[in-house]
Scaffold this motif. Structure first.
Motif, mmCIF file in Angstrom:
data_model
loop_
_atom_site.group_PDB
_atom_site.id
_atom_site.type_symbol
_atom_site.label_atom_id
_atom_site.label_comp_id
_atom_site.label_asym_id
_atom_site.label_seq_id
_atom_site.Cartn_x
_atom_site.Cartn_y
_atom_site.Cartn_z
ATOM 1 N N MET A 172 -7.484 20.147 -3.845
ATOM 2 C CA MET A 172 -7.128 18.792 -4.238
ATOM 3 C C MET A 172 -7.803 18.411 -5.551
ATOM 4 O O MET A 172 -7.155 17.896 -6.477
ATOM 5 N N ASN A 173 -9.103 18.658 -5.647
ATOM 6 C CA ASN A 173 -9.818 18.318 -6.877
ATOM 7 C C ASN A 173 -9.305 19.124 -8.070
ATOM 8 O O ASN A 173 -9.172 18.598 -9.181
ATOM 9 N N GLN A 174 -9.010 20.392 -7.838
ATOM 10 C CA GLN A 174 -8.491 21.222 -8.932
ATOM 11 C C GLN A 174 -7.114 20.735 -9.376
ATOM 12 O O GLN A 174 -6.812 20.706 -10.583
ATOM 13 N N GLN A 175 -6.284 20.356 -8.421
ATOM 14 C CA GLN A 175 -4.946 19.869 -8.771
ATOM 15 C C GLN A 175 -5.007 18.559 -9.536
ATOM 16 O O GLN A 175 -4.211 18.329 -10.458
ATOM 17 N N ILE A 176 -5.942 17.698 -9.179
ATOM 18 C CA ILE A 176 -6.079 16.423 -9.891
ATOM 19 C C ILE A 176 -6.568 16.652 -11.319
ATOM 20 O O ILE A 176 -6.082 16.034 -12.269
ATOM 21 N N GLN A 177 -7.528 17.558 -11.485
ATOM 22 C CA GLN A 177 -8.059 17.838 -12.815
ATOM 23 C C GLN A 177 -6.991 18.412 -13.741
ATOM 24 O O GLN A 177 -6.981 18.140 -14.944
ATOM 25 N N SER A 178 -6.086 19.201 -13.178
ATOM 26 C CA SER A 178 -5.040 19.833 -13.997
ATOM 27 C C SER A 178 -3.668 19.218 -13.749
ATOM 28 O O SER A 178 -2.645 19.849 -14.029
ATOM 29 N N PHE A 179 -3.629 17.987 -13.238
ATOM 30 C CA PHE A 179 -2.362 17.355 -12.873
ATOM 31 C C PHE A 179 -1.441 17.257 -14.089
ATOM 32 O O PHE A 179 -1.848 16.819 -15.174
ATOM 33 N N SER A 180 -0.193 17.649 -13.906
ATOM 34 C CA SER A 180 0.781 17.592 -14.987
ATOM 35 C C SER A 180 2.171 17.402 -14.404
ATOM 36 O O SER A 180 2.601 18.175 -13.542
ATOM 37 N N VAL A 181 2.850 16.372 -14.881
ATOM 38 C CA VAL A 181 4.212 16.113 -14.419
ATOM 39 C C VAL A 181 5.135 17.262 -14.799
ATOM 40 O O VAL A 181 6.036 17.641 -14.041
ATOM 41 N N GLU A 182 4.882 17.847 -15.968
ATOM 42 C CA GLU A 182 5.744 18.918 -16.453
ATOM 43 C C GLU A 182 5.726 20.145 -15.551
ATOM 44 O O GLU A 182 6.701 20.896 -15.489
ATOM 45 N N ASP A 183 4.614 20.356 -14.832
ATOM 46 C CA ASP A 183 4.492 21.538 -13.974
ATOM 47 C C ASP A 183 5.064 21.330 -12.572
ATOM 48 O O ASP A 183 5.150 22.280 -11.791
ATOM 49 N N ALA A 184 5.415 20.096 -12.240
ATOM 50 C CA ALA A 184 5.943 19.807 -10.904
ATOM 51 C C ALA A 184 7.324 20.432 -10.732
ATOM 52 O O ALA A 184 8.114 20.500 -11.673
ATOM 53 N N HIS A 211 0.838 -1.195 0.000
ATOM 54 C CA HIS A 211 0.000 0.000 0.000
ATOM 55 C C HIS A 211 0.877 1.251 0.000
ATOM 56 O O HIS A 211 2.027 1.212 0.449
ATOM 57 N N MET A 212 0.294 2.319 -0.500
ATOM 58 C CA MET A 212 0.921 3.629 -0.359
ATOM 59 C C MET A 212 0.056 4.478 0.558
ATOM 60 O O MET A 212 -1.154 4.613 0.343
ATOM 61 N N LEU A 213 0.674 5.033 1.597
ATOM 62 C CA LEU A 213 -0.005 5.937 2.515
ATOM 63 C C LEU A 213 0.400 7.351 2.143
ATOM 64 O O LEU A 213 1.525 7.770 2.402
ATOM 65 N N LEU A 214 -0.521 8.081 1.537
ATOM 66 C CA LEU A 214 -0.225 9.412 1.004
ATOM 67 C C LEU A 214 -0.690 10.467 1.999
ATOM 68 O O LEU A 214 -1.887 10.617 2.244
ATOM 69 N N LEU A 215 0.249 11.182 2.585
ATOM 70 C CA LEU A 215 -0.058 12.280 3.503
ATOM 71 C C LEU A 215 -0.118 13.558 2.673
ATOM 72 O O LEU A 215 0.894 14.182 2.394
ATOM 73 N N TRP A 216 -1.354 13.916 2.292
ATOM 74 C CA TRP A 216 -1.537 14.960 1.289
ATOM 75 C C TRP A 216 -1.611 16.350 1.886
ATOM 76 O O TRP A 216 -2.171 16.570 2.965
ATOM 77 N N SER A 217 -1.047 17.301 1.148
ATOM 78 C CA SER A 217 -1.191 18.722 1.419
ATOM 79 C C SER A 217 -1.224 19.423 0.061
ATOM 80 O O SER A 217 -0.890 18.804 -0.967
ATOM 81 N N PRO A 218 -1.622 20.683 -0.010
ATOM 82 C CA PRO A 218 -1.653 21.375 -1.308
ATOM 83 C C PRO A 218 -0.301 21.416 -2.017
ATOM 84 O O PRO A 218 -0.255 21.655 -3.224
ATOM 85 N N GLN A 219 0.790 21.176 -1.293
ATOM 86 C CA GLN A 219 2.110 21.187 -1.926
ATOM 87 C C GLN A 219 2.464 19.864 -2.592
ATOM 88 O O GLN A 219 3.392 19.807 -3.399
ATOM 89 N N TYR A 220 1.720 18.800 -2.259
ATOM 90 C CA TYR A 220 2.144 17.456 -2.649
ATOM 91 C C TYR A 220 2.250 17.302 -4.164
ATOM 92 O O TYR A 220 3.284 16.858 -4.677
ATOM 93 N N PHE A 221 1.207 17.645 -4.906
ATOM 94 C CA PHE A 221 1.201 17.423 -6.351
ATOM 95 C C PHE A 221 2.124 18.377 -7.105
ATOM 96 O O PHE A 221 2.287 18.244 -8.319
ATOM 97 N N THR A 222 2.715 19.326 -6.409
ATOM 98 C CA THR A 222 3.630 20.270 -7.070
ATOM 99 C C THR A 222 5.077 19.814 -6.999
ATOM 100 O O THR A 222 5.953 20.497 -7.537
ATOM 101 N N ARG A 223 5.356 18.685 -6.341
ATOM 102 C CA ARG A 223 6.733 18.205 -6.182
ATOM 103 C C ARG A 223 7.000 17.041 -7.142
ATOM 104 O O ARG A 223 6.217 16.090 -7.230
#
Length: 530
Positions: free
Chosen positions: A349-361, A250-262
């Protein structure tokens, strides 16, 4: 006597022969010693050559692995299982998670410190939980999230047992109580409330020490499982993260607004999506703000109930209505702040998922971006396809784990029910419910209201989650808190003075039914997830 022949000769001849024999024996021994020494020296030389060859082979293998990593030859299959290491939850949470403090991975470690950190992990065959988080997030929220995720169930069950035990002992008069008087209509002391909630918080933050005695669960935390002092081991470990994720259950993801930006976090997600079934990702998401908000809610609920009960035991030096109003308004204000902050995070979180992009990390080391993106291209053939897979997998899993963005999880609202249940248990021990079924219905109804109140308040706060000026923020929080206090007071009066009153028509019991139905309806998202 030594002789030169069969016939005896003079003594001087015999002595000469003896000397010659001794000299000959000595020379032969010296020759043997020289020969033996030469053999030893040759053996030593052979051993040194073998050792040198072994070291060269080891160094060549390490250099070859390093070159493969530096060239971007990354794989989800772990080539060297000696790199796979894990740690125990008690090590992660040691000293209240002192090693989880923000940006602590950027520290420069001495060799002794690096060995100490590395020593808190061990070589394993598999990993149960891969802890994925952002090192820029605060330590307190991550520690609370880990405690709640791992210890909430045993905390609830243990506190329920101990509270029932305290109530039973009070009922049997084994525990002292304050006798009935002007401020107490029954013999009463909040043993169940105090024992139950004290044990709840104690077990919530210490269960991992007991669990460590028998549990075999293994957690991956990069700070412990990757050597922070040996540059080659660190490079091999860090760049094997994708394989570590693939080896985790399993992966335990401790999420914050910074997570998807890294960038590192996106790599771990991409590895999870690629190595596991996209339809049912073994992903457990815990927003850090939700963890803090839950702890605040439970603490404030306990504070309000305990303050009211001890005020009554002390003879009501402060009127009940005043102490409850102050506790609810102050506690409600802080609670509304936390609810609105979490609502804002859920929208993000929902907005980040909708616009998720590896290139922007973002990535602290620009040289890492090339090989990370190269790895993703090898897995998905196209970065846009990678983004799409991650979006779809995360969207479905978040809805399954957390429910809709305006939903408060049932499991985290349940401790509020326990607080009211323990409080009612103390009244049961004092005989308050004896021979009065209407009072029992009233208690059930108010418990259902509390189960309704928390998710309903969160829904309202969700509608006012946008950030504004500090004056408007204060007015919004104060208005929501005041409204919640008034509603709670009205429901309390109706439930305990109308539903519990045997002189009122039985139709008043429909209020209880309505409260139960409302609670079930507001938590329908949690029931569907089951």
């Amino acid at each position: 006597m030594v002789r030169c022949c069969e016939c005896a000769k003079c003594d001087w001849h015999v002595e000469t022969v003896q000397v010659q024999a001794a000299i000959r024996d000595s020379i032969e021994e010296d020759i043997d010693d020289i020969s033996s020494n030469e053999q030893c020296e040759k053996q030593v030389e052979d051993l040194e050559i073998q050792k040198t060859q072994s070291n060269l082979v080891s160094q060549i293998s390490s250099v070859r692995a390093s070159l493969q990593l530096s060239l971007g030859h990354l794989s989800l299959d772990l080539q060297d299982f000696s790199l796979l290491r894990g740690t125990r939850l008690v090590q992660v949470l040691r000293r209240f998670g002192s090693e989880l403090r923000a940006n602590s991975l950027k520290d420069t470690f001495t060799q002794e410190e690096a060995e100490r950190l590395f020593g808190r992990s061990a070589q394993v065959q598999k990993i149960d939980h891969f802890i994925s988080h952002c090192w820029q997030d605060e330590r307190f929220a991550k520690v609370v999230a880990l405690h709640i995720h791992c210890n909430l169930r045993p905390a609830v069950l243990s506190s329920l047992f101990l509270a029932m035990l305290a109530v039973s002992l009070t009922r049997l008069k084994f525990l002292p109580v304050v006798e009935a008087g002007v401020s107490n209509e029954i013999p009463h002391f909040p043993w169940g409330l105090c024992v139950g909630m004290s044990s709840f918080f104690m077990i919530l933050f210490s269960w991992q020490y007991l669990q460590d005695l028998w549990s075999t669960k293994v957690y991956f935390l990069d700070k412990f499982c990757v050597h922070q002092g040996d540059s080659l081991l660190k490079q091999q470990g860090v760049r094997s993260f994708a394989a570590f994720v693939a080896q985790s259950d399993h992966m335990l993801l401790l999420w914050s607004p910074q997570y998807f930006t890294r960038l590192w976090c996106t790599l771990e997600l991409a590895a999870l999506v690629k190595s596991k079934s996209p339809s049912s990702l073994p992903l457990k998401i815990f927003p850090l703000q939700l963890a803090k908000m839950s702890l605040y809610t439970w603490s404030m609920g306990f504070m309000v109930y305990a303050t009211n009960q001890f005020n009554r035991i002390a003879g009501r030096p402060i009127p009940d209505i005043l102490i409850l109003a102050l506790a609810l308004i102050i506690g409600g204000y802080l609670l509304c702040m936390a609810f609105r902050r979490y609502a804002l995070d859920r929208k993000a979180m929902n907005q980040q998922i909708q616009s998720f992009s590896v290139e922007d990390a973002k990535c602290s080391d620009p040289s890492d971006r090339q090989w990370v993106e190269t790895s993703m291209l090898r897995w998905f053939a196209d970065l846009q396809l990678c983004n799409q897979h991650i979006r779809e997998g995360l969207r479905e899993q978040i809805r399954h784990v957390l429910g809709p963005e305006d939903h408060f999880p049932t499991t985290l609202a349940f401790p509020i029910l326990l607080i009211n249940l323990y409080n009612d248990g103390d009244y049961f021990a004092g005989g308050y419910f004896d021979g009065s079924p209407r009072r029992i219905f009233a208690a059930v109804g108010f418990t259902a209201f509390l189960f309704t109140f928390i998710p309903l308040l969160y829904k309202v706060c969700f509608c006012f989650s946008e950030r504004r000026s500090w004056i408007v923020e204060f007015l919004i929080n104060a208005s929501l808190s005041l409204g919640a206090t008034i509603i709670t007071a009205c429901v309390y009066v109706v439930t305990h003075n109308i539903v519990a009153n045997p002189e009122v028509s039985a139709w008043a019991l429909s209020i209880v039914v309505l409260e139960i139905l409302m609670a079930l309806w507001l938590q329908r998202a949690s029931w569907r997830r089951r």
